[in-house]
Design an enzyme around this catalytic site. Structure first.
Site, PDB file in Angstrom:
ATOM      1  N   HIS A 252       7.003  17.249 -32.775  1.00  0.00           N
ATOM      2  CA  HIS A 252       5.911  18.140 -32.412  1.00  0.00           C
ATOM      3  C   HIS A 252       6.542  19.460 -32.007  1.00  0.00           C
ATOM      4  CE1 HIS A 252       3.671  14.237 -31.144  1.00  0.00           C
ATOM      5  NE2 HIS A 252       3.387  14.544 -32.401  1.00  0.00           N
ATOM      6  N   GLU A 290       3.231  15.671 -38.122  1.00  0.00           N
ATOM      7  CA  GLU A 290       1.810  15.502 -38.462  1.00  0.00           C
ATOM      8  C   GLU A 290       1.015  16.676 -37.908  1.00  0.00           C
ATOM      9  OE1 GLU A 290       0.855  14.804 -35.326  1.00  0.00           O
ATOM     10  OE2 GLU A 290       2.311  13.422 -34.506  1.00  0.00           O
TER      11      GLU A 290
END
Length: 337
Positions: A252, A290
């Protein structure tokens, strides 16, 4: 700590002190004004490197420096063909040089060079943590090594003329910075983690206690500019959405300082982050992410660094793009400098 004739072999080199003089196809490198290596270069199917002079006190580092100089200045160069009057055993044992077909001939492969953990990892523990499988919340995964503390990666990026480094987040040192970054409207749009100092302390304390997530601060020239979470995909919420390997890592990413946004900065820190994760454990075969499927800018940046979009899928809180880069692709295509 500078890399000079008096420093221990594994100290992180300050490569802006590495100087080159190239005349008539001869390359000479010096460190802190002290001669390190001289080679004669010739072009063939690969770059032919003929050794002429070598620092006798540290031949391994001299060869490493020449490989670094030649590979980093030419991202298209895939191998160097070395001609040595006698073998340097440490260079062969480490994988820096591979024995060639003829006596005195050795090859440095780009894909192997950038996988050598030193000097990028500095004094981080070397070796592979032993494997023992565990079951956590119904997920079978390897036991994870204890988390590091402090700086874990450092590299001089010649494209930017700046050091890019990664260190572990320290709550007392970084809480206010993290809180400011997360409450930036641009960041909140994608992270949705705005809140108070108390809420963010609780968030970071929870991650610190979670063995599957490592929190990192990205720095340019030792100035913090970004926050990263690196996680083991097998234990993460992403695992049901693709066949996660035992040592796949996920990321992230958050750039908090506006002055460090832009594609040239992303190319530097994203390649550094992925490089670190592949070096941290040689069993890691993929790095995944993601981002929100509508975050076209970040997806484009990642594709520019050789990630590919495997598919889109739905988390409970967002529509996500599954971005993947494999180890082999990264080390074949990476443009580290």
């Amino acid at each position: 700590m500078p890399f000079d004739a008096a420093s221990p072999p594994l100290n992180v080199p300050r490569w802006h002190n590495l100087q080159a003089d190239e005349v008539d196809q001869r390359l000479s490198l010096t460190l802190e004004g002290r001669p390190l290596i001289t080679v004669r270069l010739a072009r063939g199917d690969s770059v032919e490197v003929h050794l002429e002079q070598l620092c006798p006190e540290r031949p391994q580092q001299a060869l490493w420096a020449a490989c670094y100089w030649l590979l980093s200045r030419d991202p298209a160069c895939q191998r160097l063909a070395w001609h040595l009057p006698q073998p340097v055993l440490q260079a062969v044992a480490s994988g820096l040089l591979l024995p060639g077909a003829a006596p005195g001939r050795y090859v440095c492969e780009r894909t192997l060079f950038w996988q050598l953990p030193q000097p990028w990892l500095g004094e981080s523990p070397s070796g592979v943590y032993p494997q023992q499988m565990l079951l956590t919340d119904g997920k079978r995964h390897p036991r994870r090594a204890p988390k590091p503390r402090g700086e874990v990666y450092r590299r001089f990026d010649a494209r930017l003329g700046a050091w890019v480094s990664l260190r572990t987040l320290e709550v007392e040192q970084d809480l206010e910075r993290f809180n400011r970054w997360q409450n930036n409207p641009r960041v909140m749009h994608f992270w949705q983690e705005g809140g108070s100092l108390a809420q963010h302390r609780e968030y970071l304390d929870k991650l610190a206690a979670d063995p599957h997530t490592l929190t990192l601060i990205g720095c340019f020239d030792d100035q913090p500019f970004a926050y990263f979470e690196a996680y083991w995909a097998k234990e993460d919420r992403i695992a049901p959405f693709y066949p996660a390997g035992d040592y796949d890592r996920g990321i992230h990413m958050l750039v908090g300082e506006e002055a460090h946004r832009g594609p040239h900065k992303v190319a530097s820190w994203l390649s550094a982050l992925v490089h670190y994760l592949f070096l941290d454990d040689p069993r890691t075969q993929r790095v995944v992410a993601e981002p929100r499927a509508d975050n076209a800018k970040m997806i484009g940046y990642m594709q520019g660094q050789c990630f590919h979009c495997e598919k889109e899928f739905d988390f409970p809180h967002k529509r996500a793009a599954l971005m993947i880069i494999g180890r082999e692709r990264f080390f074949e295509r990476c443009e580290l400098a």
